[in-house]
Design a protein around this motif. Structure first.
Motif, PDB file in Angstrom:
ATOM      1  N   UNK A  44       2.107   5.490   3.096  1.00 17.01           N
ATOM      2  CA  UNK A  44       3.036   6.062   4.077  1.00 17.01           C
ATOM      3  C   UNK A  44       3.679   4.986   4.957  1.00 17.01           C
ATOM      4  N   UNK A  45       2.925   4.008   5.470  1.00 17.45           N
ATOM      5  CA  UNK A  45       3.569   2.932   6.242  1.00 17.45           C
ATOM      6  C   UNK A  45       4.627   2.170   5.442  1.00 17.45           C
ATOM      7  N   UNK A  46       4.372   1.897   4.168  1.00 14.93           N
ATOM      8  CA  UNK A  46       5.375   1.210   3.351  1.00 14.93           C
ATOM      9  C   UNK A  46       6.621   2.076   3.210  1.00 14.93           C
ATOM     10  N   UNK A  47       6.434   3.360   2.944  1.00 18.77           N
ATOM     11  CA  UNK A  47       7.577   4.269   2.807  1.00 18.77           C
ATOM     12  C   UNK A  47       8.391   4.315   4.091  1.00 18.77           C
ATOM     13  N   UNK A  48       7.706   4.339   5.240  1.00 21.42           N
ATOM     14  CA  UNK A  48       8.405   4.354   6.530  1.00 21.42           C
ATOM     15  C   UNK A  48       9.160   3.046   6.752  1.00 21.42           C
ATOM     16  N   UNK A  49       8.539   1.932   6.387  1.00 23.68           N
ATOM     17  CA  UNK A  49       9.201   0.633   6.555  1.00 23.68           C
ATOM     18  C   UNK A  49      10.450   0.537   5.690  1.00 23.68           C
ATOM     19  N   UNK A  50      10.399   1.070   4.498  1.00 19.49           N
ATOM     20  CA  UNK A  50      11.579   1.044   3.621  1.00 19.49           C
ATOM     21  C   UNK A  50      12.697   1.912   4.182  1.00 19.49           C
ATOM     22  N   UNK A  51      12.321   2.999   4.836  1.00 20.48           N
ATOM     23  CA  UNK A  51      13.332   3.838   5.479  1.00 20.48           C
ATOM     24  C   UNK A  51      13.977   3.093   6.642  1.00 20.48           C
ATOM     25  N   UNK A  52      13.181   2.394   7.438  1.00 22.34           N
ATOM     26  CA  UNK A  52      13.705   1.594   8.550  1.00 22.34           C
ATOM     27  C   UNK A  52      14.630   0.497   8.022  1.00 22.34           C
ATOM     28  N   UNK A  53      14.269  -0.119   6.928  1.00 19.43           N
ATOM     29  CA  UNK A  53      15.054  -1.233   6.402  1.00 19.43           C
ATOM     30  C   UNK A  53      16.474  -0.803   6.003  1.00 19.43           C
ATOM     31  N   UNK A 104       0.624  -6.531   6.745  1.00 17.59           N
ATOM     32  CA  UNK A 104       1.282  -7.393   5.758  1.00 17.59           C
ATOM     33  C   UNK A 104       2.185  -6.590   4.826  1.00 17.59           C
ATOM     34  N   UNK A 105       1.738  -5.448   4.331  1.00 18.68           N
ATOM     35  CA  UNK A 105       2.566  -4.672   3.406  1.00 18.68           C
ATOM     36  C   UNK A 105       3.811  -4.127   4.095  1.00 18.68           C
ATOM     37  N   UNK A 106       3.687  -3.760   5.347  1.00 17.48           N
ATOM     38  CA  UNK A 106       4.867  -3.318   6.101  1.00 17.48           C
ATOM     39  C   UNK A 106       5.846  -4.485   6.265  1.00 17.48           C
ATOM     40  N   UNK A 107       5.328  -5.666   6.575  1.00 13.13           N
ATOM     41  CA  UNK A 107       6.184  -6.849   6.713  1.00 13.13           C
ATOM     42  C   UNK A 107       6.936  -7.126   5.415  1.00 13.13           C
ATOM     43  N   UNK A 108       6.251  -7.050   4.292  1.00 12.92           N
ATOM     44  CA  UNK A 108       6.895  -7.307   2.998  1.00 12.92           C
ATOM     45  C   UNK A 108       7.978  -6.265   2.723  1.00 12.92           C
ATOM     46  N   UNK A 109       7.699  -5.011   3.044  1.00  5.21           N
ATOM     47  CA  UNK A 109       8.689  -3.960   2.822  1.00  5.21           C
ATOM     48  C   UNK A 109       9.931  -4.191   3.668  1.00  5.21           C
ATOM     49  N   UNK A 110       9.743  -4.594   4.923  1.00  2.00           N
ATOM     50  CA  UNK A 110      10.884  -4.857   5.806  1.00  2.00           C
ATOM     51  C   UNK A 110      11.679  -6.084   5.352  1.00  2.00           C
ATOM     52  N   UNK A 111      10.975  -7.076   4.834  1.00  2.00           N
ATOM     53  CA  UNK A 111      11.651  -8.306   4.404  1.00  2.00           C
ATOM     54  C   UNK A 111      12.366  -8.147   3.062  1.00  2.00           C
ATOM     55  N   UNK A 112      11.695  -7.498   2.107  1.00  2.00           N
ATOM     56  CA  UNK A 112      12.162  -7.532   0.722  1.00  2.00           C
ATOM     57  C   UNK A 112      12.690  -6.210   0.190  1.00  2.00           C
ATOM     58  N   UNK A 113      12.437  -5.129   0.910  1.00  2.00           N
ATOM     59  CA  UNK A 113      12.875  -3.827   0.423  1.00  2.00           C
ATOM     60  C   UNK A 113      11.994  -3.274  -0.682  1.00  2.00           C
ATOM     61  N   UNK A 114      10.823  -3.844  -0.876  1.00  2.00           N
ATOM     62  CA  UNK A 114       9.877  -3.359  -1.872  1.00  2.00           C
ATOM     63  C   UNK A 114       8.555  -4.096  -1.677  1.00  2.00           C
TER      64      UNK A 114
END
Length: 481
Positions: free
Chosen positions: A303-312, A355-365
């Motif tokens: 869920x945090x990764x999905x939210x981070x991708x939405x923010x990105x 870390x996974x949230x950071x990667x999602x925000x940086x890379x989009x995946x």
């Protein structure tokens, strides 16, 4: 010295006093015996179509995870050890095609399917990885020359035991034990026993043998640093469960009070056991609680990764972010607080929500290569992690593993994304296209593009196969020439 004969001794004590416990014992089966009764009675014909369809999706997802990791270092180490041991060629190593003893095949395939932490997790309770039961099911079904329907039934049986045992001890605070691995021992014994077609007595003993050696220490997952023990504890359980079932088939007996006895699981390990959940199989099939991970990370990070991708999508420039707050359910928050702050291993990286949230925000995946050392030590990722804090949110129930994300920019703009139920969850299931993409991404390097597509078709048609030869051939690289 006078010798008192056994019959006279019993008569002196009072025959009724001795006979009563024996009669009561006959009327009161142990928990293991009751589990064995409904396991043996379970038939493919009584399984609904939606459960069969879910089992095939679980199989496809799990096989993809295994194929993707067959070259990983800990997996190769295990392969080398098994190769040196030798043994009868009974079951196939996925992605390689070589055969080894069935318990070793279960171990090696389980090592591969767990390594990326990409295989399923369970909903509505502690997020176990019950797809570990695919490994013993494949090994025994191949050794026994069983059909695709038998394979699916064995997997379904494993889920029944693992999820029900999980739920039977829910709410207990028993420190020091790795519940996930412990439950996998019982479940893998059930899976293997079902496919060995054990009778009720031998099935109960398979559970007792596995359970007697099942109590994995929590240090494997909660020690000073996460190591490959995180991904090998359940494979060890799968191997032990298979071996327990084989011993039971040979006639070895163990105490059938292993779950509720004075020195059994409930008294010594869990502190609680809701026997009613285990003694009778009722309600929906437990494999329906399987959730597909869309990213190779711990279930609480989905869920945090999905939210981070939405923010990105709304803030594609992480350098403009001032602060990040990730609100988690209490279970996820406590899990994250138990880990050390600095990431030093792959196993820690794929369990780190910051870390996974950071990667999602940086890379989009977030992908399987993001947990190599050069990636988790990336200065850009560490800079984003330093901006992030975790919080516990009472409105997020533990059983859903949801998350809320708030990002504040340097200019004061506030962006929010709430994901109450992560994508891939049983309540927000992954679609066929997502599952296909995941399988292809994991398997193409091993099988090649065309063969990977053919493997998907083979897996989805497994219930039509009289044996597993075609399936296992589709999952092995093409032979040169």
């Amino acid at each position: 010295m006078a010798i008192i004969r056994r019959r006279e001794f019993i008569k002196a004590l009072g025959g009724a006093a001795v006979a009563w416990p024996l009669a009561a014992r006959a009327q009161e089966p142990t928990v293991a015996e009751d589990i064995a009764r409904w396991l043996v009675a379970l038939r493919y014909e009584e399984v609904p179509a939606d459960v069969i369809a879910r089992a095939k999706r679980v199989l496809l997802d799990t096989l993809g995870c295994a194929l993707g990791a067959i070259g990983a270092e800990p997996v190769r180490m295990a392969q080398q050890v098994v190769a040196l041991q030798g043994g009868n060629p009974q079951a196939t190593i996925l992605g390689i095609g070589r055969k080894v003893a069935c318990d070793q095949a279960a171990f090696l395939n389980a090592m591969a399917l767990r390594y990326f932490d990409y295989n399923d997790y369970l909903a509505l309770g502690r997020p176990n990885h019950a797809s570990i039961n695919v490994a013993p099911a494949l090994a025994i079904a191949e050794m026994q020359g069983l059909s695709g329907k038998d394979l699916l039934l064995g997997i379904i049986a494993g889920y029944e035991v693992e999820v029900r045992l999980r739920d039977a001890i829910a709410g207990t605070e028993h420190q020091g034990w790795d519940d996930t691995s412990i439950e996998a021992q019982y479940a893998s014994a059930a899976t293997a026993g079902k496919l060995l077609r054990l009778d009720e007595a031998k099935m109960a003993n398979a559970l007792a043998i596995a359970g007697s050696n099942a109590n994995t220490l929590a240090e494997v997952r909660r020690g000073a640093e996460l190591t490959p023990a995180k991904g090998s504890a359940e494979p060890m359980a799968a191997r032990n469960g298979v071996f327990a079932a084989l011993l039971a088939r040979a006639g070895l007996t163990y105490p059938l009070t292993i779950l509720e006895g004075k020195y059994g699981f409930a008294k010594v390990v869990s502190g609680k056991l809701d026997e009613a959940i285990l003694r009778k199989r009722s309600g929906d099939f437990q494999i329906l609680k399987s959730c597909i991970k869309l990213w190779p990370s711990v279930g609480t990070a989905q869920a945090p990764i999905a939210a981070a991708l939405e923010i990105r999508k709304r803030q594609p420039h992480p350098e403009e972010i001032s602060s990040i707050t990730v609100a988690l359910c209490d279970f996820a928050y406590k899990q994250q607080m138990a880990f050390p702050a600095e990431i030093n291993t792959r196993e820690h990286a794929d369990h780190s929500i910051p870390y996974t949230v950071a990667r999602a925000l940086l890379d989009g995946d977030v992908g399987v290569d993001d947990f190599e050392e050069k990636r988790f030590r990336d200065p850009r990722a560490l800079a984003v992690v330093r901006k992030l804090k975790l919080a516990s949110e009472a409105s997020l129930p533990n059983e859903n593993l949801g998350a809320n994300l708030e990002v504040v920019s340097h200019g004061g703009t506030v962006l929010k994304a709430n994901v109450p139920i992560p994508p891939g969850n049983m309540l927000n299931p992954a679609g066929d296209a997502e599952l296909t993409r995941k399988f292809l991404a994991l398997s193409e390097n091993v099988l090649g593009k065309q063969r990977a597509q053919e493997a998907i078709q083979a897996v989805l048609a497994v219930d039509t196969m009289p044996d597993l030869g075609g399936l296992l051939n589709a999952l092995s690289p093409a032979k040169p020439g």
